[in-house]
Design a protein around this motif. Structure first.
Motif, short mmCIF file in Angstrom:
data_model
loop_
_atom_site.label_atom_id
_atom_site.label_comp_id
_atom_site.label_asym_id
_atom_site.label_seq_id
_atom_site.Cartn_x
_atom_site.Cartn_y
_atom_site.Cartn_z
N ALA A 133 0.84 -1.21 0.00
CA ALA A 133 0.00 0.00 0.00
C ALA A 133 0.87 1.26 0.00
N ALA A 134 1.96 1.26 0.77
CA ALA A 134 2.86 2.42 0.80
C ALA A 134 3.53 2.61 -0.56
N ALA A 135 3.93 1.52 -1.20
CA ALA A 135 4.55 1.62 -2.52
C ALA A 135 3.56 2.14 -3.55
N ARG A 136 2.30 1.71 -3.48
CA ARG A 136 1.29 2.20 -4.42
C ARG A 136 1.03 3.69 -4.20
N ALA A 137 1.04 4.13 -2.95
CA ALA A 137 0.85 5.55 -2.66
C ALA A 137 2.01 6.36 -3.21
N VAL A 194 3.84 5.57 -5.80
CA VAL A 194 3.67 5.59 -7.26
C VAL A 194 2.62 6.63 -7.64
N GLY A 195 1.53 6.71 -6.90
CA GLY A 195 0.48 7.69 -7.18
C GLY A 195 1.00 9.12 -7.04
N ALA A 196 1.81 9.37 -6.00
CA ALA A 196 2.38 10.71 -5.81
C ALA A 196 3.35 11.05 -6.94
N ALA A 197 4.14 10.09 -7.37
CA ALA A 197 5.09 10.33 -8.46
C ALA A 197 4.35 10.58 -9.77
N GLU A 198 3.25 9.87 -10.00
CA GLU A 198 2.46 10.10 -11.22
C GLU A 198 1.82 11.48 -11.20
N ALA A 199 1.36 11.92 -10.03
CA ALA A 199 0.77 13.26 -9.92
C ALA A 199 1.81 14.33 -10.18
N ARG A 200 3.00 14.16 -9.65
CA ARG A 200 4.08 15.13 -9.88
C ARG A 200 4.47 15.15 -11.36
N LEU A 201 4.51 13.99 -12.00
CA LEU A 201 4.81 13.91 -13.42
C LEU A 201 3.75 14.64 -14.25
N ALA A 202 2.50 14.49 -13.87
CA ALA A 202 1.40 15.17 -14.59
C ALA A 202 1.54 16.68 -14.46
N GLU A 203 1.94 17.16 -13.28
CA GLU A 203 2.14 18.60 -13.08
C GLU A 203 3.28 19.10 -13.97
N LEU A 204 4.36 18.34 -14.02
CA LEU A 204 5.50 18.76 -14.82
C LEU A 204 5.17 18.75 -16.31
N GLN A 205 4.37 17.76 -16.74
CA GLN A 205 4.00 17.69 -18.15
C GLN A 205 3.03 18.79 -18.52
N ALA A 206 2.18 19.21 -17.60
CA ALA A 206 1.20 20.27 -17.87
C ALA A 206 1.87 21.63 -17.96
#
Length: 115
Positions: free
Chosen positions: A84-88, A90-102
């Motif tokens: 569960a901690a690893a999935r969280a 991954v979710g935070a890293a994906e959100a940061r990536l989306a911010e950088l891409q936007a």
């Protein structure tokens, strides 16, 4: 000569008695070697790929088990928490990536120009 016969007779009787005593003693010693009982193993070395607490024991005492059979299972709660901690993460890293891409927001660009 009569004395020699007596001595030979005494030696023969002593040798016969000694042989009987030795053989009889070995029979008693051999009889004492027989025993019956139960062999009990109180320790078992189990190997797991991960450290942890044992959650369940699948084998019962006295049961015949094959090589490679599952004897015990580790408690999976710690592993599930790690997943569960690893999935969280991954979710935070994906959100940061989306911010950088936007890219930067217009308000951030305006604040940077004003500075």
């Amino acid at each position: 000569m009569d004395k020699r016969i007596r001595i030979a007779g005494v030696v023969l009787v002593a040798a016969t008695a000694g042989t009987w005593w030795v053989l009889r003693g070995n029979e008693d010693a051999a009889a004492g070697l027989f025993a019956s009982g139960t062999v009990e193993a109180t320790d078992a070395d189990l190997g797991f790929q991960r450290p942890g607490r044992i959650g369940s024991i699948d084998a019962v005492e006295g049961a015949h088990v094959e090589s490679g059979a599952t004897l015990a299972r580790l408690d999976a709660r710690e592993l599930e928490a790690e997943i569960a901690a690893a999935r969280a993460a991954v979710g935070a890293a994906e959100a940061r990536l989306a911010e950088l891409q936007a890219g930067s927001r217009t308000q951030e660009l305006a604040a940077a120009d004003a500075a």
